[in-house]
Design a protein around this motif. Structure first.
Motif, PDB file in Angstrom:
ATOM      1  N   THR A   1      11.749   3.799   0.728  1.00  0.00           N
ATOM      2  CA  THR A   1      12.779   2.879   1.206  1.00  0.00           C
ATOM      3  C   THR A   1      12.806   1.690   0.248  1.00  0.00           C
ATOM      4  O   THR A   1      11.948   1.575  -0.638  1.00  0.00           O
ATOM      5  N   SER A   2      13.749   0.791   0.435  1.00  0.00           N
ATOM      6  CA  SER A   2      13.783  -0.391  -0.417  1.00  0.00           C
ATOM      7  C   SER A   2      12.506  -1.208  -0.273  1.00  0.00           C
ATOM      8  O   SER A   2      12.006  -1.792  -1.246  1.00  0.00           O
ATOM      9  N   ALA A   3      11.924  -1.227   0.929  1.00  0.00           N
ATOM     10  CA  ALA A   3      10.697  -2.000   1.156  1.00  0.00           C
ATOM     11  C   ALA A   3       9.493  -1.334   0.500  1.00  0.00           C
ATOM     12  O   ALA A   3       8.669  -1.999  -0.133  1.00  0.00           O
ATOM     13  N   SER A   4       9.378  -0.010   0.605  1.00  0.00           N
ATOM     14  CA  SER A   4       8.184   0.653   0.073  1.00  0.00           C
ATOM     15  C   SER A   4       8.202   0.729  -1.450  1.00  0.00           C
ATOM     16  O   SER A   4       7.145   0.652  -2.084  1.00  0.00           O
ATOM     17  N   ILE A   5       9.387   0.834  -2.068  1.00  0.00           N
ATOM     18  CA  ILE A   5       9.407   0.837  -3.531  1.00  0.00           C
ATOM     19  C   ILE A   5       9.049  -0.546  -4.056  1.00  0.00           C
ATOM     20  O   ILE A   5       8.379  -0.688  -5.087  1.00  0.00           O
ATOM     21  N   ALA A   6       9.434  -1.586  -3.325  1.00  0.00           N
ATOM     22  CA  ALA A   6       9.056  -2.947  -3.715  1.00  0.00           C
ATOM     23  C   ALA A   6       7.547  -3.139  -3.614  1.00  0.00           C
ATOM     24  O   ALA A   6       6.927  -3.766  -4.492  1.00  0.00           O
ATOM     25  N   ARG A   7       6.915  -2.581  -2.572  1.00  0.00           N
ATOM     26  CA  ARG A   7       5.460  -2.686  -2.424  1.00  0.00           C
ATOM     27  C   ARG A   7       4.744  -1.939  -3.542  1.00  0.00           C
ATOM     28  O   ARG A   7       3.746  -2.420  -4.084  1.00  0.00           O
TER      29      ARG A   7
ATOM     30  N   LEU B   1       0.202   4.718  -0.881  1.00  0.00           N
ATOM     31  CA  LEU B   1       0.414   3.281  -1.033  1.00  0.00           C
ATOM     32  C   LEU B   1      -0.706   2.450  -0.415  1.00  0.00           C
ATOM     33  O   LEU B   1      -1.010   1.356  -0.911  1.00  0.00           O
ATOM     34  N   CYS B   2      -1.342   2.954   0.651  1.00  0.00           N
ATOM     35  CA  CYS B   2      -2.378   2.146   1.306  1.00  0.00           C
ATOM     36  C   CYS B   2      -3.656   2.924   1.599  1.00  0.00           C
ATOM     37  O   CYS B   2      -4.606   2.365   2.165  1.00  0.00           O
ATOM     38  N   SER B   3      -3.682   4.222   1.291  1.00  0.00           N
ATOM     39  CA  SER B   3      -4.851   5.094   1.473  1.00  0.00           C
ATOM     40  C   SER B   3      -5.186   5.399   2.926  1.00  0.00           C
ATOM     41  O   SER B   3      -6.232   5.987   3.218  1.00  0.00           O
ATOM     42  N   SER B   4      -4.323   5.039   3.844  1.00  0.00           N
ATOM     43  CA  SER B   4      -4.585   5.337   5.253  1.00  0.00           C
ATOM     44  C   SER B   4      -4.382   6.828   5.519  1.00  0.00           C
ATOM     45  O   SER B   4      -3.518   7.470   4.923  1.00  0.00           O
ATOM     46  N   ASP B   5      -5.171   7.378   6.446  1.00  0.00           N
ATOM     47  CA  ASP B   5      -4.983   8.772   6.855  1.00  0.00           C
ATOM     48  C   ASP B   5      -4.391   8.849   8.261  1.00  0.00           C
ATOM     49  O   ASP B   5      -4.371   9.918   8.889  1.00  0.00           O
ATOM     50  N   SER B   6      -3.904   7.704   8.749  1.00  0.00           N
ATOM     51  CA  SER B   6      -3.245   7.658  10.052  1.00  0.00           C
ATOM     52  C   SER B   6      -1.746   7.850   9.850  1.00  0.00           C
ATOM     53  O   SER B   6      -1.081   7.016   9.234  1.00  0.00           O
TER      54      SER B   6
ATOM     55  N   ASP C   1       4.949  -4.000  -6.763  1.00  0.00           N
ATOM     56  CA  ASP C   1       4.085  -5.169  -6.696  1.00  0.00           C
ATOM     57  C   ASP C   1       2.620  -4.782  -6.871  1.00  0.00           C
ATOM     58  O   ASP C   1       1.858  -5.474  -7.562  1.00  0.00           O
ATOM     59  N   ALA C   2       2.215  -3.651  -6.279  1.00  0.00           N
ATOM     60  CA  ALA C   2       0.825  -3.215  -6.353  1.00  0.00           C
ATOM     61  C   ALA C   2       0.428  -2.750  -7.749  1.00  0.00           C
ATOM     62  O   ALA C   2      -0.764  -2.648  -8.048  1.00  0.00           O
ATOM     63  N   SER C   3       1.409  -2.499  -8.609  1.00  0.00           N
ATOM     64  CA  SER C   3       1.107  -1.966  -9.940  1.00  0.00           C
ATOM     65  C   SER C   3       1.489  -2.920 -11.063  1.00  0.00           C
ATOM     66  O   SER C   3       1.548  -2.525 -12.228  1.00  0.00           O
ATOM     67  N   GLY C   4       1.736  -4.201 -10.711  1.00  0.00           N
ATOM     68  CA  GLY C   4       1.935  -5.216 -11.741  1.00  0.00           C
ATOM     69  C   GLY C   4       3.359  -5.449 -12.180  1.00  0.00           C
ATOM     70  O   GLY C   4       3.601  -6.017 -13.255  1.00  0.00           O
ATOM     71  N   TRP C   5       4.336  -5.046 -11.339  1.00  0.00           N
ATOM     72  CA  TRP C   5       5.745  -5.228 -11.676  1.00  0.00           C
ATOM     73  C   TRP C   5       6.415  -6.185 -10.702  1.00  0.00           C
ATOM     74  O   TRP C   5       6.125  -6.179  -9.511  1.00  0.00           O
ATOM     75  N   GLU C   6       7.328  -6.983 -11.239  1.00  0.00           N
ATOM     76  CA  GLU C   6       8.087  -7.943 -10.432  1.00  0.00           C
ATOM     77  C   GLU C   6       9.498  -7.410 -10.256  1.00  0.00           C
ATOM     78  O   GLU C   6      10.242  -7.230 -11.227  1.00  0.00           O
TER      79      GLU C   6
ATOM     80  N   ILE D   1       7.173  15.951   6.662  1.00  0.00           N
ATOM     81  CA  ILE D   1       7.139  14.584   6.146  1.00  0.00           C
ATOM     82  C   ILE D   1       6.468  13.705   7.187  1.00  0.00           C
ATOM     83  O   ILE D   1       6.853  13.696   8.363  1.00  0.00           O
ATOM     84  N   ASP D   2       5.447  12.961   6.750  1.00  0.00           N
ATOM     85  CA  ASP D   2       4.703  12.051   7.625  1.00  0.00           C
ATOM     86  C   ASP D   2       5.120  10.608   7.383  1.00  0.00           C
ATOM     87  O   ASP D   2       5.518  10.240   6.264  1.00  0.00           O
ATOM     88  N   GLU D   3       4.994   9.813   8.417  1.00  0.00           N
ATOM     89  CA  GLU D   3       5.155   8.363   8.304  1.00  0.00           C
ATOM     90  C   GLU D   3       3.787   7.717   8.457  1.00  0.00           C
ATOM     91  O   GLU D   3       3.094   7.937   9.453  1.00  0.00           O
ATOM     92  N   CYS D   4       3.384   6.931   7.452  1.00  0.00           N
ATOM     93  CA  CYS D   4       2.083   6.272   7.505  1.00  0.00           C
ATOM     94  C   CYS D   4       2.031   5.296   8.672  1.00  0.00           C
ATOM     95  O   CYS D   4       2.927   4.460   8.843  1.00  0.00           O
ATOM     96  N   GLY D   5       0.952   5.387   9.458  1.00  0.00           N
ATOM     97  CA  GLY D   5       0.810   4.497  10.610  1.00  0.00           C
ATOM     98  C   GLY D   5       0.427   3.090  10.237  1.00  0.00           C
ATOM     99  O   GLY D   5       0.523   2.179  11.071  1.00  0.00           O
ATOM    100  N   GLN D   6       0.005   2.873   8.982  1.00  0.00           N
ATOM    101  CA  GLN D   6      -0.413   1.538   8.578  1.00  0.00           C
ATOM    102  C   GLN D   6       0.681   0.791   7.806  1.00  0.00           C
ATOM    103  O   GLN D   6       1.002  -0.351   8.139  1.00  0.00           O
ATOM    104  N   CYS D   7       1.268   1.424   6.782  1.00  0.00           N
ATOM    105  CA  CYS D   7       2.251   0.705   5.959  1.00  0.00           C
ATOM    106  C   CYS D   7       3.672   1.224   6.105  1.00  0.00           C
ATOM    107  O   CYS D   7       4.617   0.610   5.595  1.00  0.00           O
ATOM    108  N   GLY D   8       3.856   2.352   6.787  1.00  0.00           N
ATOM    109  CA  GLY D   8       5.199   2.864   7.026  1.00  0.00           C
ATOM    110  C   GLY D   8       5.779   3.716   5.908  1.00  0.00           C
ATOM    111  O   GLY D   8       6.943   4.108   5.980  1.00  0.00           O
ATOM    112  N   HIS D   9       4.986   4.029   4.878  1.00  0.00           N
ATOM    113  CA  HIS D   9       5.476   4.872   3.788  1.00  0.00           C
ATOM    114  C   HIS D   9       5.653   6.308   4.281  1.00  0.00           C
ATOM    115  O   HIS D   9       4.916   6.776   5.147  1.00  0.00           O
TER     116      HIS D   9
END
Length: 308
Positions: free
Chosen positions: A224-230, A12-17, A233-238, A37-45
């Motif tokens: 999560t509900s937040a990450s699926i919404a992100r 979702l954000c390309s972070s490796d943290s 949004d990042a791919s052109g869907w409302e 399973i990892d949790e992204c340190g930048q966006c929480g995905h």
């Protein structure tokens, strides 16, 4: 069998943290290894890391993989009742005949949903990676293409009014790319309907590594509900609507995993043969609980943004 694995960044954000939050095993089909399973340190995905390499993906899905198997035949009346219940659980409403047009479903399995929409007047097409599931879908009279979501590239831009991806996005290596492929073939103001497990639900922490929706190592992403919404949004869907499915399927399976693989006995296992009847009997209560406290599965409806 030991799988070749690859280390990846957050899709979702390309972070490796990232920080590992859970390690589990394949409790369904017996692939060997510990899967993290990892949790992204930048966006929480949340995502599987490392994950099976692209060359190994076909090994993840045996011929007896549940979505590849056809349902039990039933009388037309029983079938209609089951279908109405499934529609209410998946969408919160029954399929309407007034909304008709062109529809595509990626990961259509044996074509059950496409068959229903076709009967209700939709011009339906499916894409499915399993050859055996494609054969079953064609026997149902469904128009299906054997392939992955990359087969969307063979369709003309803007040719579908409705697009489905039920329990698919979590399996894809790059969910943003998949959503953008769907966006390309969608007409302006087209509707996308998809479902994913809800990693934010309390059952995940309750069952831990035995939670059925982890589906290790086949689920590459955990939304999560937040990450699926992100991602939408990042791919052109409302995002229009998020529906929590009133279902106990993950609870039944999680209890079974926990009992059989952790050496525990659970009285609920005695109820497994009656689970379908129990689910129907308490469905009103499940509806009430799901919409107030969430559930382990989400269905999301989104509209294509015309200028993206």
């Amino acid at each position: 069998m030991t799988l070749a694995m690859e280390t990846v960044r957050c899709a979702l954000c390309s972070s490796d943290s990232a920080t590992t939050i859970l390690v589990g095993n394949d409790f369904e089909y017996g692939l060997t290894g510990d899967f993290a399973i990892d949790e992204c340190g930048q966006c929480g995905h949340y995502y599987l890391n490392p994950r099976p390499a692209a060359s190994e993906i076909s090994q993840l899905y045996p011929d007896n993989y549940a979505p590849f198997e056809a349902g039990v035949a039933a009388s037309s009346r029983i079938r209609r009742i089951r279908e109405r219940i499934a529609e209410l659980i998946q969408f919160g409403e029954t399929i309407r005949t007034v909304d008709q047009g062109t529809l595509i479903e990626i990961g259509c399995g044996t074509g059950e949903w496409l068959e229903r929409f076709s009967r209700n007047g939709w011009e339906s097409t499916g894409i499915e990676p399993s050859a055996s599931a494609c054969t079953t879908a064609k026997e149902r009279g469904v128009d299906v293409v054997h392939g992955t979501e990359e087969a969307l590239d063979e369709f003309e831009a803007g040719c579908f009014d409705r697009l489905h991806a039920f329990m698919v996005l979590e399996h894809t290596p790059d969910p943003i790319a998949t959503l953008r492929r769907l966006h390309r073939v969608a007409r302006p103001d087209a509707t996308l309907c998809l479902s994913v497990p809800n990693f934010g639900h309390s059952s995940r922490s309750k069952y831990g590594e035995y939670w059925h929706s982890l589906h290790l190592p086949r689920h590459f992403h955990h939304f999560t509900s937040a990450s699926i919404a992100r991602a939408l949004d990042a791919s052109g869907w409302e995002l229009d609507r998020l529906w929590y499915q009133p279902s106990l399927i993950d609870t039944w399976q999680s209890v079974s995993h926990q009992a059989h693989h952790a050496g525990k006995r659970d009285w609920r296992l005695r109820l497994l043969p009656f689970r379908s009847a129990i689910n129907i009997a308490i469905l009103p209560a499940l509806f009430w609980l799901a919409q107030r406290r969430g559930s382990s599965r989400m269905t999301v409806t989104a509209t294509r943004r015309g200028n993206d």
